[in-house]
Design an enzyme around this catalytic site. Structure first.
Site, PDB file in Angstrom:
ATOM      1  N   HIS A   1      -6.455  35.558 -11.564  1.00 20.76           N
ATOM      2  CA  HIS A   1      -6.178  34.166 -11.904  1.00 20.76           C
ATOM      3  C   HIS A   1      -7.046  33.214 -11.078  1.00 20.76           C
ATOM      4  CE1 HIS A   1      -3.277  30.854 -12.967  1.00 20.76           C
ATOM      5  NE2 HIS A   1      -3.809  30.357 -11.863  1.00 20.76           N
ATOM      6  N   GLU A   2      -7.045  33.424  -9.756  1.00 18.13           N
ATOM      7  CA  GLU A   2      -7.814  32.513  -8.898  1.00 18.13           C
ATOM      8  C   GLU A   2      -9.311  32.661  -9.155  1.00 18.13           C
ATOM      9  OE1 GLU A   2      -6.362  30.173  -7.451  1.00 18.13           O
ATOM     10  OE2 GLU A   2      -4.335  30.977  -7.619  1.00 18.13           O
TER      11      GLU A   2
ATOM     12  N   GLY B   1       0.831  -1.193   0.000  1.00 20.79           N
ATOM     13  CA  GLY B   1       0.000   0.000   0.000  1.00 20.79           C
ATOM     14  C   GLY B   1       0.863   1.238   0.000  1.00 20.79           C
TER      15      GLY B   1
END
Ligand code: ADP
Ligand code: MG
Ligand code: ZN
Length: 495
Positions: A353-354, A131
């Site tokens: 941009h955000e 895992g």
């Protein structure tokens, strides 16, 4: 006048010269005394003795000093969890009920061998836990050591590896001898990939020491009498590098995968780590669990700890929702940069941009809802838009992937719209988008031009996949189509 001179040096010549000069010579040959003979012998031998002494000293030093070290070098450094049982129990391991059941069942074989023998069942020899890192493999083994009533010998794979060929094999032999003495017992080999790596036929790549160690391990696992009752439990993050001989039935005949925790398990793990801490009324671990897809148990433990540190810094003992929120950002993005480094126009660009990401996410029906938008710089990023899925996904549809691409490019698109030019701020978005698009085309068969073919990337199964893919299983022509399709997907996403 009298002198002593060795015959070899004197020789004919000296005599001849003396006679020619009319010297009266009277000579007697002298037999060397025993003492002087011994002395000259010692002069010859002394350097040899010194050299031998030096070599002995060197080899002692290399093997760790002490007289007994040469014999003790091959001894295994197994820690026996018998007298001092670890206080970890299965209560400390949250979730993974099926994995726990599987492992306990194997330990159960040891407690009552006769019952299984009566039914004609042979005890399994080995259980391999695989895992991603931090999902609790080592923790699970420690818990097992605390729960089962049999001796538990724990070693890490790397402790077999030593400079000298043969030491690893000797340690394996010693470990199994010890286990046989204490049987029924469980041997736990953590990070087994250190010794279990596939053997190479390639002479350049071969590693004698590792191969010998592995061969010894293979022999021991096959060799012990099943009635003796030894089970080998091993853990690794890299099952794909293990030698095929190790994985065949009769050795590690059971493989247990411990995947990243799902939402319910994340909640349970958070619960375990919040034990003994007081939570405020507003702190909701379920929300934290929902917001942390892809986090491992170790990440979650870290998150809880960060939240506690933050509370302690503000001299509180109760952890609130705000603490978890901050801790989450910190784990995900890094330390928030308090200093105001951005120029005003830069901050405007980051905000644009955000906002682009956020608007596209809001307008794309398949995309995950926006949870938070920030333009406070943290770590490497100047700002970020964080989306949280409503439900945990296990399967991603084509529309979801296309919408994700669009959201990734939304930031750059907003810059293009608002300023007429893009900036370097979109580099990360583009890299992410390209990775997704490449996978869509190459692995998921989502490109009509390439058709339903998938080329597995072949990287490590549970570790971060590097970009490098060595050796392509397809032609240059196909590569060209892949490149074109990736470009098409991203351009369409931008449009
Ligand atoms: P690995 O799988 O890499 O061996 P570890 O067993 O060392 O991971 O886990 C690291 C830490 O993560 C543990 O010490 C524990 O604090 C936390 N952790 C991981 N999984 C769980 C879990 N299921 N329940 C509680 N804590 C967990
Ligand atoms: Mg581990
Ligand atoms: Zn962006």
């Amino acid at each position: 006048y009298e002198t002593r001179i060795p015959v070899e040096i004197a020789g004919e010549e000296l005599l001849a010269r003396l006679e020619a000069a009319g010297v009266e010579v009277e000579s007697t040959e002298e037999t060397p005394s025993f003492g002087s003979q011994l002395l000259s012998f010692a002069f010859v031998l002394l350097p040899v003795i010194l050299l031998i002494g030096f070599f002995i000293w060197m080899s002692r030093r290399a093997s760790g000093g002490g007289l007994g070290s040469a014999a003790g070098m091959g001894r295994s450094k197994a820690k026996v969890f018998d007298a001092s049982r670890p206080d970890t129990t299965f209560d400390d391991v949250a979730g993974y009920e099926s994995v726990k059941a599987e492992i306990v069942e194997n330990a159960d074989f040891l407690r009552d061998t006769s019952r299984y023998a009566a039914a004609g069942a042979v005890t399994p020899r080995g259980v391999l836990m695989t895992g991603p890192p931090g999902t609790g493999k080592t923790l699970m083994a420690r818990a097992l050591a605390g729960e089962v009533g049999v001796p538990f010998l724990s070693v890490t794979g790397s402790s077999f590896v030593e400079m000298f060929v043969g030491v690893g094999a000797a340690r394996v032999r010693d470990l199994f001898a010890e286990a046989r003495r204490q049987a029924p017992a469980i041997i736990f080999v953590d990070e087994i990939d250190a010794i279990g790596q596939r053997r190479h036929s390639n002479a350049i790549m071969s590693n004698d020491e590792r191969e010998q160690t592995l061969n010894q391990l293979l022999a021991e696992m096959d060799g012990f009498d099943p009635a003796v009752g030894i089970i080998v439990l091993a853990a690794t993050n890299r099952p794909e590098v293990l030698d095929a001989a190790l994985l065949r039935p009769g050795r590690f005949d059971r493989q247990v995968t411990i995947p990243l925790p799902n939402q319910l398990e994340r909640h349970a793990i958070l619960d375990v780590h919040c034990r003994g801490k007081s939570l405020g009324v507003d702190a909701d671990l379920e929300t934290v669990a929902r917001r942390t897809p892809g986090f491992s148990g170790a990440d979650l433990a870290n998150l809880v700890n960060e939240a506690a540190i933050r509370a302690a810094r503000e001299k509180r003992t109760v952890l609130g929702a705000e603490d978890f929120e901050e801790a989450h950002d910190r784990v995900l993005l890094g330390q928030r940069d308090g200093s105001n480094v951005l120029l005003p126009e830069e901050r405007h660009a980051v905000a644009t941009h955000e906002a682009g990401h956020a608007i596209v996410a809001a307008l794309s029906p398949a995309a995950d809802p926006v949870h938070k938008v920030t333009i406070l710089p943290a770590g490497q990023s100047l700002g970020s838009t964080h989306q949280v899925p409503l439900h945990e996904r296990h399967l991603y549809s084509e529309t979801y992937l296309l919408d994700t691409l669009a959201v990734q490019l939304g930031g750059r698109a907003a810059e293009l719209e608002a300023f007429g030019q893009a900036s370097t701020g979109a580099a990360n978005d583009l890299a992410t988008a390209t990775t997704i698009a490449t996978k869509m085309v190459r692995e998921y068969g989502l490109s009509p031009r390439l058709g339903p073919v998938g080329y597995a990337s072949g990287g490590p199964m549970f570790l971060d996949q590097g970009q490098a893919v060595q050796g392509r299983p397809y032609s240059d022509e196909t590569q060209r189509v892949i490149d074109q399709e990736v470009t098409r997907l991203i351009t369409e996403a931008q449009d």
